[in-house]
Design a protein around this motif. Structure first.
Motif, PDB file in Angstrom:
ATOM      1  N   PRO A  48       0.856  -1.289   0.102  1.00  0.00           N
ATOM      2  CA  PRO A  48       0.024  -0.120  -0.047  1.00  0.00           C
ATOM      3  C   PRO A  48       0.908   1.288   0.035  1.00  0.00           C
ATOM      4  O   PRO A  48       0.642   2.184  -0.599  1.00  0.00           O
ATOM      5  N   GLU A  49       1.933   1.307   0.633  1.00  0.00           N
ATOM      6  CA  GLU A  49       2.830   2.509   0.766  1.00  0.00           C
ATOM      7  C   GLU A  49       3.472   2.829  -0.618  1.00  0.00           C
ATOM      8  O   GLU A  49       3.787   4.091  -0.930  1.00  0.00           O
ATOM      9  N   TYR A  74      -0.774  -6.111  -2.895  1.00  0.00           N
ATOM     10  CA  TYR A  74      -1.748  -6.208  -1.753  1.00  0.00           C
ATOM     11  C   TYR A  74      -3.228  -5.728  -2.399  1.00  0.00           C
ATOM     12  O   TYR A  74      -4.013  -6.283  -2.199  1.00  0.00           O
ATOM     13  N   LEU A  75      -3.003  -4.706  -3.237  1.00  0.00           N
ATOM     14  CA  LEU A  75      -4.503  -4.271  -3.982  1.00  0.00           C
ATOM     15  C   LEU A  75      -5.104  -5.440  -4.713  1.00  0.00           C
ATOM     16  O   LEU A  75      -6.132  -5.426  -4.494  1.00  0.00           O
ATOM     17  N   ASN A 110      -6.257   5.743  -3.507  1.00  0.00           N
ATOM     18  CA  ASN A 110      -7.797   5.676  -3.238  1.00  0.00           C
ATOM     19  C   ASN A 110      -8.560   4.223  -3.462  1.00  0.00           C
ATOM     20  O   ASN A 110      -9.428   4.002  -2.626  1.00  0.00           O
ATOM     21  N   ALA A 111      -8.187   3.581  -4.520  1.00  0.00           N
ATOM     22  CA  ALA A 111      -8.763   2.294  -4.607  1.00  0.00           C
ATOM     23  C   ALA A 111      -8.367   1.298  -3.691  1.00  0.00           C
ATOM     24  O   ALA A 111      -9.072   0.643  -3.050  1.00  0.00           O
ATOM     25  N   ALA A 147      -8.590   1.186 -14.745  1.00  0.00           N
ATOM     26  CA  ALA A 147      -7.421   2.225 -14.657  1.00  0.00           C
ATOM     27  C   ALA A 147      -6.476   2.057 -13.758  1.00  0.00           C
ATOM     28  O   ALA A 147      -5.179   2.081 -13.837  1.00  0.00           O
ATOM     29  N   ALA A 148      -6.902   1.722 -12.380  1.00  0.00           N
ATOM     30  CA  ALA A 148      -6.027   1.615 -11.453  1.00  0.00           C
ATOM     31  C   ALA A 148      -4.991   0.230 -11.480  1.00  0.00           C
ATOM     32  O   ALA A 148      -3.743   0.469 -11.135  1.00  0.00           O
ATOM     33  N   LEU A 149      -5.848  -0.625 -11.993  1.00  0.00           N
ATOM     34  CA  LEU A 149      -4.967  -2.073 -12.079  1.00  0.00           C
ATOM     35  C   LEU A 149      -3.798  -1.773 -13.363  1.00  0.00           C
ATOM     36  O   LEU A 149      -2.617  -2.183 -13.153  1.00  0.00           O
ATOM     37  N   ALA A 150      -4.359  -1.047 -14.286  1.00  0.00           N
ATOM     38  CA  ALA A 150      -3.433  -0.620 -15.368  1.00  0.00           C
ATOM     39  C   ALA A 150      -2.427   0.267 -14.945  1.00  0.00           C
ATOM     40  O   ALA A 150      -1.187   0.245 -15.741  1.00  0.00           O
TER      41      ALA A 150
END
Length: 214
Positions: free
Chosen positions: A93-94, A166-167, A103-104, A153-156
């Motif tokens: 996460p960091e 972790y996401l 944010n995701a 978009a976040a995964l990309a």
């Protein structure tokens, strides 16, 4: 057969096979090739910390090791990574220093926590008409809608040079858990379901299915 010394060094994961936070750690254990025994918490209404591996927050998961006890999914995953000889490249996460990614991750964890509260409220016979219950459910729906719109978009945007993040693990465990516990229908989340289908190809997912412990 492992000898007594090796067996005594085997970490114990305190949790439930039906818990999404526990599954996050079980997927990490499988990815790290760390063998853990599972100590099932059968009574989630217990107020005895000993039933939760000594966690004063009365929450799971907990990892018990010869070096000490680790409370919470993220702490457990880090401990498993440190124990692993593989040391794969994990995005933590960091490492998410862009608003979309940060944010995701925040909303995934908030949605997981909200789902737990809704499940526990139902177990304690809390009314669906309770204003706080209704607000939590509305918040969960809002968070899932945001994730459906932005997760692709976040995964990309995740670093391409990674073995795991972790996401991704938490997102998979969240989406698949909603249907498993009949908390929220997920059929309309096409982007999230596509991600789950792809992520489910990992052997670690097949090794850690949701089920109710007996």
């Amino acid at each position: 057969m492992p000898d007594a010394l090796e067996e005594s060094a085997t970490p114990t994961l305190v949790g439930r096979s039906s818990s999404h936070f526990t599954r996050v750690t079980r997927i990490f254990a499988a990815e790290m090739r760390i063998r853990c025994s599972l100590r099932v918490v059968h009574d989630l209404m217990s107020s005895d910390p000993d039933d939760y591996g000594g966690n004063p927050a009365l929450r799971i998961p907990v990892l018990q090791t010869p070096q000490g006890v680790w409370f919470g999914a993220l702490n457990v995953c880090r401990a498993l990574w440190r124990r692993s000889s593989l040391r794969p490249h994990v995005i933590w996460p960091e490492d998410l220093d862009e608003p979309l990614l940060a944010n995701a991750q925040e909303l995934i964890l908030q949605a997981m926590a909200t789902e737990v509260t809704l499940i526990m409220s139902k177990l304690s016979d809390a009314s669906d008409r309770n204003a706080h219950h209704a607000k939590m459910r509305a918040g969960l729906v809002n968070m899932m809608s945001w994730l459906e719109e932005n997760a692709q978009a976040a995964l990309a945007a995740l670093p391409t040079q990674r073995d795991l993040s972790y996401l991704e693990v938490t997102l998979f465990c969240l989406v698949t858990h909603l249907e498993f516990r009949n908390v929220l229908p997920t059929a309309s989340y096409s982007h999230l379901n596509l991600f789950c289908q792809q992520f489910a190809l990992r052997p670690s997912v097949g090794e850690t299915p949701y089920r109710f412990d007996t």
